[in-house]
Scaffold this motif. Structure first.
Motif, mmCIF file in Angstrom:
data_model
loop_
_atom_site.group_PDB
_atom_site.id
_atom_site.type_symbol
_atom_site.label_atom_id
_atom_site.label_comp_id
_atom_site.label_asym_id
_atom_site.label_seq_id
_atom_site.Cartn_x
_atom_site.Cartn_y
_atom_site.Cartn_z
ATOM 1 N N UNK A 6 0.839 -1.200 0.000
ATOM 2 C CA UNK A 6 0.000 0.000 0.000
ATOM 3 C C UNK A 6 0.874 1.249 0.000
ATOM 4 N N UNK A 7 0.386 2.267 -0.687
ATOM 5 C CA UNK A 7 0.920 3.614 -0.530
ATOM 6 C C UNK A 7 -0.160 4.384 0.216
ATOM 7 N N UNK A 8 0.213 5.004 1.318
ATOM 8 C CA UNK A 8 -0.726 5.769 2.129
ATOM 9 C C UNK A 8 -0.310 7.230 2.057
ATOM 10 N N UNK A 9 -1.222 8.060 1.588
ATOM 11 C CA UNK A 9 -0.973 9.509 1.480
ATOM 12 C C UNK A 9 -2.079 10.229 2.241
ATOM 13 N N UNK A 10 -1.705 11.283 2.936
ATOM 14 C CA UNK A 10 -2.714 11.962 3.740
ATOM 15 C C UNK A 10 -2.521 13.473 3.729
ATOM 16 N N UNK A 11 -3.644 14.162 3.903
ATOM 17 C CA UNK A 11 -3.698 15.618 4.003
ATOM 18 C C UNK A 11 -4.498 15.924 5.262
ATOM 19 N N UNK A 12 -3.795 16.266 6.324
ATOM 20 C CA UNK A 12 -4.415 16.503 7.622
ATOM 21 C C UNK A 12 -4.323 17.999 7.920
ATOM 22 N N UNK A 13 -5.458 18.625 8.186
ATOM 23 C CA UNK A 13 -5.489 20.089 8.304
ATOM 24 C C UNK A 13 -4.964 20.616 9.642
ATOM 25 N N UNK A 14 -4.984 19.824 10.673
ATOM 26 C CA UNK A 14 -4.542 20.259 11.998
ATOM 27 C C UNK A 14 -3.179 19.650 12.319
ATOM 28 N N UNK A 15 -2.234 20.460 12.753
ATOM 29 C CA UNK A 15 -0.861 19.997 13.021
ATOM 30 C C UNK A 15 -0.810 18.908 14.086
ATOM 31 N N UNK A 16 -1.623 19.032 15.116
ATOM 32 C CA UNK A 16 -1.640 18.021 16.186
ATOM 33 C C UNK A 16 -2.120 16.670 15.638
ATOM 34 N N UNK A 17 -3.193 16.670 14.865
ATOM 35 C CA UNK A 17 -3.676 15.425 14.262
ATOM 36 C C UNK A 17 -2.665 14.891 13.252
ATOM 37 N N UNK A 18 -2.018 15.785 12.504
ATOM 38 C CA UNK A 18 -1.007 15.346 11.527
ATOM 39 C C UNK A 18 0.112 14.582 12.240
ATOM 40 N N UNK A 19 0.590 15.102 13.369
ATOM 41 C CA UNK A 19 1.649 14.430 14.130
ATOM 42 C C UNK A 19 1.181 13.058 14.630
ATOM 43 N N UNK A 20 -0.076 12.972 15.075
ATOM 44 C CA UNK A 20 -0.597 11.684 15.550
ATOM 45 C C UNK A 20 -0.643 10.668 14.407
ATOM 46 N N UNK A 29 4.670 1.355 8.460
ATOM 47 C CA UNK A 29 5.332 1.353 7.163
ATOM 48 C C UNK A 29 6.596 2.182 7.122
ATOM 49 N N UNK A 30 7.051 2.399 5.915
ATOM 50 C CA UNK A 30 8.287 3.142 5.663
ATOM 51 C C UNK A 30 7.941 4.530 5.139
ATOM 52 N N UNK A 31 8.480 5.553 5.794
ATOM 53 C CA UNK A 31 8.242 6.941 5.418
ATOM 54 C C UNK A 31 8.934 7.236 4.100
ATOM 55 N N UNK A 32 8.195 7.817 3.148
ATOM 56 C CA UNK A 32 8.744 8.135 1.835
ATOM 57 C C UNK A 32 8.895 9.639 1.637
ATOM 58 N N UNK A 33 7.858 10.381 1.976
ATOM 59 C CA UNK A 33 7.850 11.833 1.837
ATOM 60 C C UNK A 33 7.011 12.395 2.968
ATOM 61 N N UNK A 34 6.866 13.702 3.008
ATOM 62 C CA UNK A 34 6.213 14.375 4.133
ATOM 63 C C UNK A 34 4.956 13.654 4.632
ATOM 64 N N UNK A 35 4.007 13.383 3.784
ATOM 65 C CA UNK A 35 2.764 12.735 4.196
ATOM 66 C C UNK A 35 2.478 11.493 3.362
ATOM 67 N N UNK A 36 3.530 10.737 3.059
ATOM 68 C CA UNK A 36 3.395 9.540 2.227
ATOM 69 C C UNK A 36 4.209 8.400 2.848
ATOM 70 N N UNK A 37 3.549 7.246 2.996
ATOM 71 C CA UNK A 37 4.200 6.046 3.522
ATOM 72 C C UNK A 37 3.976 4.878 2.574
ATOM 73 N N UNK A 38 4.901 3.940 2.582
ATOM 74 C CA UNK A 38 4.781 2.681 1.866
ATOM 75 C C UNK A 38 4.648 1.588 2.935
ATOM 76 N N UNK A 39 3.636 0.740 2.793
ATOM 77 C CA UNK A 39 3.358 -0.261 3.819
ATOM 78 C C UNK A 39 3.123 -1.634 3.201
ATOM 79 N N UNK A 40 3.611 -2.666 3.870
ATOM 80 C CA UNK A 40 3.276 -4.057 3.565
ATOM 81 C C UNK A 40 2.361 -4.506 4.694
#
Length: 97
Positions: A6-20, A29-40
């Motif tokens: 899976x590639x998981x990409x997210x856009x979270x509007x609140x900084x606190x929720x983004x950190x969570x 998974x493995x962090x790829x970019x700011x808000x993108x992860x690769x997961x098995x």
């Protein structure tokens, strides 16, 4: 093990929720970019991740995409990668207990 890539990409509007979300994703998974992860993920791990993310996000302000690339052992994604890092599907690694 029945894992899917899976590639998981997210856009979270609140900084606190983004950190969570970011901290949660680091466990899956493995962090790829700011808000993108690769997961098995196994089906159980996928269900757990979706349930946990669902409990964190604000459904009218945030957005998360889980892109299923298929069975992790047989996947050969066609990806164009520009810039400093190339895309390589993560390999299955043994878990040492």
């Amino acid at each position: 093990m029945d894992q899917r890539l899976y590639i998981v990409a997210y856009d979270i509007s609140d900084q606190k929720r983004w950190r969570r979300v970011f901290k949660l994703m680091k466990g899956f998974g493995e962090w790829m970019q700011l808000s993108v992860f690769q997961c098995r993920l196994t089906p159980k791990q996928h269900a757990e991740l979706v349930a946990l993310l669902d409990g964190i996000i604000h459904h009218t302000e945030d957005h998360i995409l889980l892109l299923d690339f298929g069975h992790a052992e047989n996947v050969s994604p066609r990806v164009v990668s520009l810039g400093k890092t190339s895309f390589t599907p993560i390999e299955h690694e043994p878990v040492i207990v």
